[in-house]
Design a protein around this motif. Sequence first.
Motif, PDB file in Angstrom:
ATOM      1  N   ASN A 130       0.801  -1.220   0.000  1.00 49.67           N
ATOM      2  CA  ASN A 130       0.000   0.000   0.000  1.00 49.67           C
ATOM      3  C   ASN A 130       0.835   1.272   0.000  1.00 49.67           C
ATOM      4  OD1 ASN A 130      -2.852  -1.015   0.130  1.00 49.67           O
ATOM      5  ND2 ASN A 130      -1.988  -2.099   1.884  1.00 49.67           N
ATOM      6  N   ALA A 131       1.855   1.328   0.853  1.00 49.38           N
ATOM      7  CA  ALA A 131       2.709   2.523   0.900  1.00 49.38           C
ATOM      8  C   ALA A 131       3.454   2.700  -0.418  1.00 49.38           C
ATOM      9  CB  ALA A 131       3.690   2.432   2.059  1.00 49.38           C
ATOM     10  N   ALA A 132       3.832   1.590  -1.049  1.00 47.65           N
ATOM     11  CA  ALA A 132       4.509   1.661  -2.342  1.00 47.65           C
ATOM     12  C   ALA A 132       3.593   2.293  -3.391  1.00 47.65           C
ATOM     13  CB  ALA A 132       4.947   0.267  -2.784  1.00 47.65           C
ATOM     14  N   MET A 133       2.323   1.898  -3.392  1.00 47.28           N
ATOM     15  CA  MET A 133       1.371   2.463  -4.339  1.00 47.28           C
ATOM     16  C   MET A 133       1.151   3.946  -4.073  1.00 47.28           C
ATOM     17  SD  MET A 133      -0.468   1.481  -6.990  1.00 47.28           S
ATOM     18  CE  MET A 133      -0.195   3.032  -7.850  1.00 47.28           C
ATOM     19  N   MET A 134       1.128   4.330  -2.802  1.00 54.65           N
ATOM     20  CA  MET A 134       0.971   5.735  -2.451  1.00 54.65           C
ATOM     21  C   MET A 134       2.139   6.572  -2.975  1.00 54.65           C
ATOM     22  SD  MET A 134      -0.513   5.263   1.438  1.00 54.65           S
ATOM     23  CE  MET A 134      -0.641   7.031   1.788  1.00 54.65           C
ATOM     24  N   LEU A 135       3.344   6.044  -2.849  1.00 54.63           N
ATOM     25  CA  LEU A 135       4.519   6.766  -3.343  1.00 54.63           C
ATOM     26  C   LEU A 135       4.472   6.927  -4.857  1.00 54.63           C
ATOM     27  CD1 LEU A 135       7.480   5.356  -1.196  1.00 54.63           C
ATOM     28  CD2 LEU A 135       6.422   7.619  -1.065  1.00 54.63           C
ATOM     29  N   LEU A 136       4.029   5.898  -5.537  1.00 51.34           N
ATOM     30  CA  LEU A 136       3.914   5.985  -6.994  1.00 51.34           C
ATOM     31  C   LEU A 136       2.896   7.061  -7.386  1.00 51.34           C
ATOM     32  CD1 LEU A 136       3.987   2.200  -7.962  1.00 51.34           C
ATOM     33  CD2 LEU A 136       5.760   3.904  -8.432  1.00 51.34           C
ATOM     34  N   GLY A 137       1.783   7.115  -6.652  1.00 51.89           N
ATOM     35  CA  GLY A 137       0.790   8.145  -6.918  1.00 51.89           C
ATOM     36  C   GLY A 137       1.351   9.536  -6.733  1.00 51.89           C
ATOM     37  N   ASP A 138       2.167   9.698  -5.676  1.00 53.00           N
ATOM     38  CA  ASP A 138       2.768  11.010  -5.404  1.00 53.00           C
ATOM     39  C   ASP A 138       3.721  11.439  -6.508  1.00 53.00           C
ATOM     40  OD1 ASP A 138       1.409  11.369  -3.039  1.00 53.00           O
ATOM     41  OD2 ASP A 138       3.027  10.613  -1.766  1.00 53.00           O
ATOM     42  N   ILE A 139       4.521  10.504  -7.011  1.00 48.36           N
ATOM     43  CA  ILE A 139       5.508  10.891  -8.013  1.00 48.36           C
ATOM     44  C   ILE A 139       4.861  11.135  -9.372  1.00 48.36           C
ATOM     45  CG2 ILE A 139       6.180   8.597  -8.839  1.00 48.36           C
ATOM     46  CD1 ILE A 139       9.104   9.646  -8.757  1.00 48.36           C
ATOM     47  N   VAL A 140       3.718  10.491  -9.636  1.00 52.37           N
ATOM     48  CA  VAL A 140       3.009  10.730 -10.901  1.00 52.37           C
ATOM     49  C   VAL A 140       2.264  12.064 -10.867  1.00 52.37           C
ATOM     50  CG1 VAL A 140       1.120   9.962 -12.398  1.00 52.37           C
ATOM     51  CG2 VAL A 140       2.777   8.301 -11.535  1.00 52.37           C
ATOM     52  N   SER A 141       1.578  12.337  -9.756  1.00 54.87           N
ATOM     53  CA  SER A 141       0.681  13.497  -9.717  1.00 54.87           C
ATOM     54  C   SER A 141       1.029  14.563  -8.694  1.00 54.87           C
ATOM     55  CB  SER A 141      -0.758  13.024  -9.465  1.00 54.87           C
ATOM     56  OG  SER A 141      -1.215  12.215 -10.517  1.00 54.87           O
ATOM     57  N   GLY A 142       1.932  14.255  -7.782  1.00 50.96           N
ATOM     58  CA  GLY A 142       2.334  15.264  -6.812  1.00 50.96           C
ATOM     59  C   GLY A 142       1.694  15.141  -5.456  1.00 50.96           C
ATOM     60  N   SER A 143       0.557  14.450  -5.371  1.00 53.89           N
ATOM     61  CA  SER A 143      -0.114  14.241  -4.087  1.00 53.89           C
ATOM     62  C   SER A 143      -1.139  13.134  -4.232  1.00 53.89           C
ATOM     63  CB  SER A 143      -0.808  15.516  -3.608  1.00 53.89           C
ATOM     64  OG  SER A 143      -1.949  15.794  -4.412  1.00 53.89           O
ATOM     65  N   GLY A 159     -15.531   5.503 -19.847  1.00 54.87           N
ATOM     66  CA  GLY A 159     -16.978   5.323 -19.799  1.00 54.87           C
ATOM     67  C   GLY A 159     -17.480   4.695 -18.523  1.00 54.87           C
ATOM     68  N   ILE A 160     -16.658   4.701 -17.488  1.00 54.34           N
ATOM     69  CA  ILE A 160     -17.057   4.141 -16.198  1.00 54.34           C
ATOM     70  C   ILE A 160     -17.629   5.261 -15.332  1.00 54.34           C
ATOM     71  CG2 ILE A 160     -16.203   3.073 -14.063  1.00 54.34           C
ATOM     72  CD1 ILE A 160     -14.103   1.636 -15.782  1.00 54.34           C
ATOM     73  N   HIS A 161     -18.894   5.112 -14.963  1.00 55.46           N
ATOM     74  CA  HIS A 161     -19.564   6.168 -14.213  1.00 55.46           C
ATOM     75  C   HIS A 161     -20.128   5.682 -12.870  1.00 55.46           C
ATOM     76  CE1 HIS A 161     -19.142   8.616 -17.786  1.00 55.46           C
ATOM     77  NE2 HIS A 161     -19.768   7.690 -18.507  1.00 55.46           N
ATOM     78  N   ASP A 162     -19.853   4.450 -12.528  1.00 57.39           N
ATOM     79  CA  ASP A 162     -20.389   3.931 -11.263  1.00 57.39           C
ATOM     80  C   ASP A 162     -19.335   3.868 -10.155  1.00 57.39           C
ATOM     81  OD1 ASP A 162     -18.777   1.778 -11.960  1.00 57.39           O
ATOM     82  OD2 ASP A 162     -20.414   0.349 -12.212  1.00 57.39           O
ATOM     83  N   ALA A 163     -18.153   4.422 -10.408  1.00 61.92           N
ATOM     84  CA  ALA A 163     -17.039   4.280  -9.470  1.00 61.92           C
ATOM     85  C   ALA A 163     -17.008   5.416  -8.442  1.00 61.92           C
ATOM     86  CB  ALA A 163     -15.710   4.235 -10.220  1.00 61.92           C
ATOM     87  N   THR A 164     -16.618   5.048  -7.244  1.00 59.91           N
ATOM     88  CA  THR A 164     -16.284   6.013  -6.198  1.00 59.91           C
ATOM     89  C   THR A 164     -14.861   5.709  -5.757  1.00 59.91           C
ATOM     90  OG1 THR A 164     -18.564   6.170  -5.419  1.00 59.91           O
ATOM     91  CG2 THR A 164     -16.839   6.890  -3.894  1.00 59.91           C
ATOM     92  N   ILE A 165     -13.947   6.618  -5.991  1.00 60.51           N
ATOM     93  CA  ILE A 165     -12.547   6.414  -5.634  1.00 60.51           C
ATOM     94  C   ILE A 165     -12.169   7.435  -4.555  1.00 60.51           C
ATOM     95  CG2 ILE A 165     -10.163   6.311  -6.466  1.00 60.51           C
ATOM     96  CD1 ILE A 165     -11.973   4.150  -7.640  1.00 60.51           C
ATOM     97  N   VAL A 166     -11.775   6.934  -3.390  1.00 64.48           N
ATOM     98  CA  VAL A 166     -11.437   7.835  -2.280  1.00 64.48           C
ATOM     99  C   VAL A 166      -9.964   7.765  -1.895  1.00 64.48           C
ATOM    100  CG1 VAL A 166     -13.781   7.794  -1.345  1.00 64.48           C
ATOM    101  CG2 VAL A 166     -12.110   6.091  -0.543  1.00 64.48           C
ATOM    102  N   ASN A 167      -9.248   6.734  -2.381  1.00 64.75           N
ATOM    103  CA  ASN A 167      -7.812   6.654  -2.100  1.00 64.75           C
ATOM    104  C   ASN A 167      -7.112   5.842  -3.171  1.00 64.75           C
ATOM    105  OD1 ASN A 167      -7.741   3.765  -1.269  1.00 64.75           O
ATOM    106  ND2 ASN A 167      -8.921   4.484   0.490  1.00 64.75           N
ATOM    107  N   THR A 168      -5.800   5.829  -3.135  1.00 60.53           N
ATOM    108  CA  THR A 168      -5.008   5.187  -4.196  1.00 60.53           C
ATOM    109  C   THR A 168      -4.780   3.703  -3.964  1.00 60.53           C
ATOM    110  OG1 THR A 168      -2.920   5.686  -3.085  1.00 60.53           O
ATOM    111  CG2 THR A 168      -3.782   7.346  -4.595  1.00 60.53           C
ATOM    112  N   THR A 169      -5.106   3.200  -2.777  1.00 63.00           N
ATOM    113  CA  THR A 169      -4.707   1.849  -2.386  1.00 63.00           C
ATOM    114  C   THR A 169      -5.811   0.812  -2.428  1.00 63.00           C
ATOM    115  OG1 THR A 169      -5.219   2.251  -0.054  1.00 63.00           O
ATOM    116  CG2 THR A 169      -2.989   2.828  -0.819  1.00 63.00           C
ATOM    117  N   GLY A 170      -7.040   1.211  -2.116  1.00 63.38           N
ATOM    118  CA  GLY A 170      -8.135   0.264  -1.972  1.00 63.38           C
ATOM    119  C   GLY A 170      -8.440  -0.063  -0.524  1.00 63.38           C
ATOM    120  N   LEU A 171      -7.614   0.430   0.392  1.00 59.94           N
ATOM    121  CA  LEU A 171      -7.879   0.247   1.814  1.00 59.94           C
ATOM    122  C   LEU A 171      -9.135   1.017   2.223  1.00 59.94           C
ATOM    123  CD1 LEU A 171      -4.269   0.807   3.213  1.00 59.94           C
ATOM    124  CD2 LEU A 171      -5.526  -1.369   3.244  1.00 59.94           C
TER     125      LEU A 171
END
Length: 430
Positions: A130-143, A159-171
């Motif tokens: 999870n922390a590894a994925m968070m770091l990758l998100g930071d380096i791609v987008s800055g936060s 075309g996906i409209h049913d998604a709710t994304i609140v974090n980068t990890t899935g936790l």
Amino acid sequence: MKYWKYLVTVLLSVVMITSAPAAVSQAATAPTISVDAKAALAVDAKSGQILYANQADTVLPIASMTKMIGIYLVLDAIHSGKLQWDQQITPDPVAYKISQNHELSNVPLRSDGKYTVKELYEASLIYSANAAMMLLGDIVSGSQAKFVQKMQQQLQAWGIHDATIVNTTGLNNSALGTAIVPGTDKNAENMMSARSVAIVAQHLLTDYPQVLETTKITKKTFHAGTSDAIVMDNFNHMLPGLSAADATLPVDGLKTGTTDLAGENFTGTVAKEGRRIITVVMHANGEGGDNKRFVQTAKLMHYALDEFKPVTLATAGQPLSTAKSVTVKYGADDKVAIAPNRSLTAYVPKDAGNASVVYRYTATKKQLTAPETKGTKVGSVAVTVNGQPLQFLDQSQAAPLTLTTTKTVKKANFFVLIFRGIGEFFSNLF
């Protein structure tokens, strides 16, 4: 006139044809299977044709299957040159703290350590770190917040409209403490339907098939040769040699996901005999203990691979037996061939039976007037199999086939039109 009589006969004969080409006449209803999960889906990876679906549009927690979205964006950044595999990242205090939580899937990180994009990428896929994925998100987008926004934008683009994304990890957000994205609920989780998860997987495999070179790794050491080295055992137990492996299913991906709310999830993929299948199981139940998600996935994979065969229903540029031509008034040719503008191959059940393929023709132009150019739209044909329209992840694939003229028809010269008119006049006398 004969031309009108001929045209009416053709149109009536193709409005609803229930006889299928010889190759299709063996279509039948495939045996049903029971998948013990809240939602399940099996699709052909290339076309996106849905071969099995149960509650596939029900929105459920997706847990670490979330990482497929983030990994796609990482690979996209690599592909565009915005990110390099050997680029090094030092953990920020938030990611460092998360990495030290041994109750979560993680590789331990040092606060002063340096880790390459490739290391973090592999840890995210193999060990669901999870922390590894968070770091990758930071380096791609800055936060984290900006990466979550980028993930949402990518889903919208697909075309996906049913998604709710609140974090980068899935936790569940509750596991992130102060690291949650501002504006999201402290107990929220990422949510999507099985259909949408399959769309993500299809795009990942289609655009960046090299992801399989990592997802098929059963065991690898993170940060090898250092005091922080840790052996990462792949959570996908269907890989060859692992506890849920099936010798007849050469699984090589893709991503597991588990939280208390989500239960045991798995997006799997298998390639066999020239075909690749994607399966999604959400909140698996039933037998198998820790492998129950894989037991249900195996059912889906066997069903998709063993019970269906590919059949060409239409070939671009080749007239269908049920709709071959239309008449052309004043044309050098009195009729012109019509054909689908795209090919259509579908998987149909292997077992013989009474079901058939039906072509339903709808004319938009009953007669053309010369001159007419090649590619003129004259109608469409809807195809059903076993009384049902074909189902795809992208339903535009199931849209009726457009029929167009296969060549340009010039206007007949004056003398041809005169003699043709004389012939028609005398033929109508008898």
